[in-house]
Design an enzyme around this catalytic site. Structure first.
Site, mmCIF file in Angstrom:
data_model
loop_
_atom_site.group_PDB
_atom_site.id
_atom_site.type_symbol
_atom_site.label_atom_id
_atom_site.label_comp_id
_atom_site.label_asym_id
_atom_site.label_seq_id
_atom_site.Cartn_x
_atom_site.Cartn_y
_atom_site.Cartn_z
ATOM 1 N N PRO A 1 76.857 -5.245 20.348
ATOM 2 C CA PRO A 1 76.767 -6.672 20.354
ATOM 3 C C PRO A 1 78.169 -7.344 20.750
ATOM 4 C CG PRO A 1 75.989 -5.946 18.032
ATOM 5 C CD PRO A 1 76.700 -4.665 18.814
ATOM 6 N N GLU A 2 77.895 -8.601 21.448
ATOM 7 C CA GLU A 2 79.088 -9.406 21.940
ATOM 8 C C GLU A 2 79.178 -10.617 21.057
ATOM 9 O OE1 GLU A 2 79.001 -9.517 26.124
ATOM 10 O OE2 GLU A 2 77.651 -7.549 26.221
ATOM 11 N N HIS B 1 68.088 4.234 9.921
ATOM 12 C CA HIS B 1 69.449 4.313 10.464
ATOM 13 C C HIS B 1 70.759 3.615 9.723
ATOM 14 C CE1 HIS B 1 68.092 6.566 14.040
ATOM 15 N NE2 HIS B 1 67.369 5.520 14.159
ATOM 16 N N ARG C 1 73.703 4.794 16.685
ATOM 17 C CA ARG C 1 74.861 5.717 17.391
ATOM 18 C C ARG C 1 76.010 5.707 16.697
ATOM 19 N NH1 ARG C 1 74.874 4.553 23.715
ATOM 20 N NH2 ARG C 1 75.963 6.452 23.547
#
Length: 264
Positions: free
Chosen positions: A2-3, A82, A100
């Site tokens: 995310p940004e 996750h 990830r």
């Protein structure tokens, strides 16, 4: 990902849920990635800020919990397959979802970022009053890097990543490989304004949720700015301005999308 828009959206959604509550327990099995979390247990959440792509949880006792969401991280109110870490508050569990495993968390003395050197190198916040045109132009003049690489390195503007760099360069009609110091003042001002516009629009729409849906707001709602992407992720599709197929090229190790005609 995310940004800035996604991290700021997360901050705004979490603050009213957590402010004033004690953090009872931090559960995880990865002390190398989630550092010194035992120090935060029992502390009360005073505030939740953001710097670039970092979330800053201000805790009682002079502590700060710093979180970087990485490429696929995000906080959720429901556990997922996750979930890597869980923050236990009274009557609320907050789960850190990170497929990830690039996300990181540190508990430090407030403002002591020796373990997180990037925080000390961040440039100005592009949606703040401190983000001034003259300083932006000076940053461009000092750098021979390609524009895309400079936007990604966090020193010119904090929080800008792959999506919003591509979108801002498209709006400014500038090629991502153009050396920054070659821009005229007028071109630099175009980029400055395009960057602010793109980030503000994305924030208003809750950020961008891509097809992998790794980014969602804490309650599971997606962002919707992806519906306005002009170039990012649109390789081979027609440019919305001229119809030329969007091209993809690797710049600074990242996939970069642009219109070869509008940004030529």
């Amino acid at each position: 990902m995310p940004e800035l828009p996604e991290v700021e959206t997360t901050r705004r959604r979490l603050l009213p849920l957590l402010q004033g509550k004690p953090l009872l327990r931090v559960r995880h099995q990865d002390p190398g990635r989630y550092r010194h979390t035992e120090r935060a247990e029992g502390a009360r959440l005073l505030d939740l800020g953001r710097r670039g792509k970092f979330l800053l949880f201000a805790l009682s006792g002079g502590l700060e919990m710093v979180v970087h969401l990485g490429m696929t991280g995000g906080f959720r109110l429901e556990a997922t397959p996750h979930t890597r870490l869980t923050l236990e508050f009274p009557s609320l569990l907050l789960h850190f979802h990170d497929p990830r495993r690039f996300g990181r968390l540190w508990v430090v003395e407030r403002g002591d970022y020796r373990e997180i050197p990037l925080l000390g190198r961040l440039g100005p916040e592009p949606l703040s009053e401190g983000f001034q045109l003259e300083g932006f132009l000076q940053g461009l003049r000092r750098s021979a890097k390609p524009l895309k690489a400079l936007l990604l390195d966090q020193t010119l503007a904090a929080g800008v990543g792959n999506i919003y760099a591509d979108e801002a360069l498209f709006r400014a009609r500038l090629h991502p490989l153009r050396p920054a110091q070659e821009l005229s003042p007028g071109e630099g001002e175009r980029l400055y304004r395009a960057l602010r516009e793109v980030l503000a629009e994305a924030l208003a729409l809750g950020g961008s949720t891509l097809s992998d849906r790794t980014y969602q707001q804490p309650d599971g709602r997606p962002g919707s700015f992806q519906e306005r992407h002009a170039v990012y992720g649109r390789e081979g599709l027609p440019c919305p301005a001229c119809g030329t197929p969007i091209r993809r090229q690797v710049v600074a190790g990242r996939s970069t999308h642009f219109c070869p005609r509008c940004q030529g």
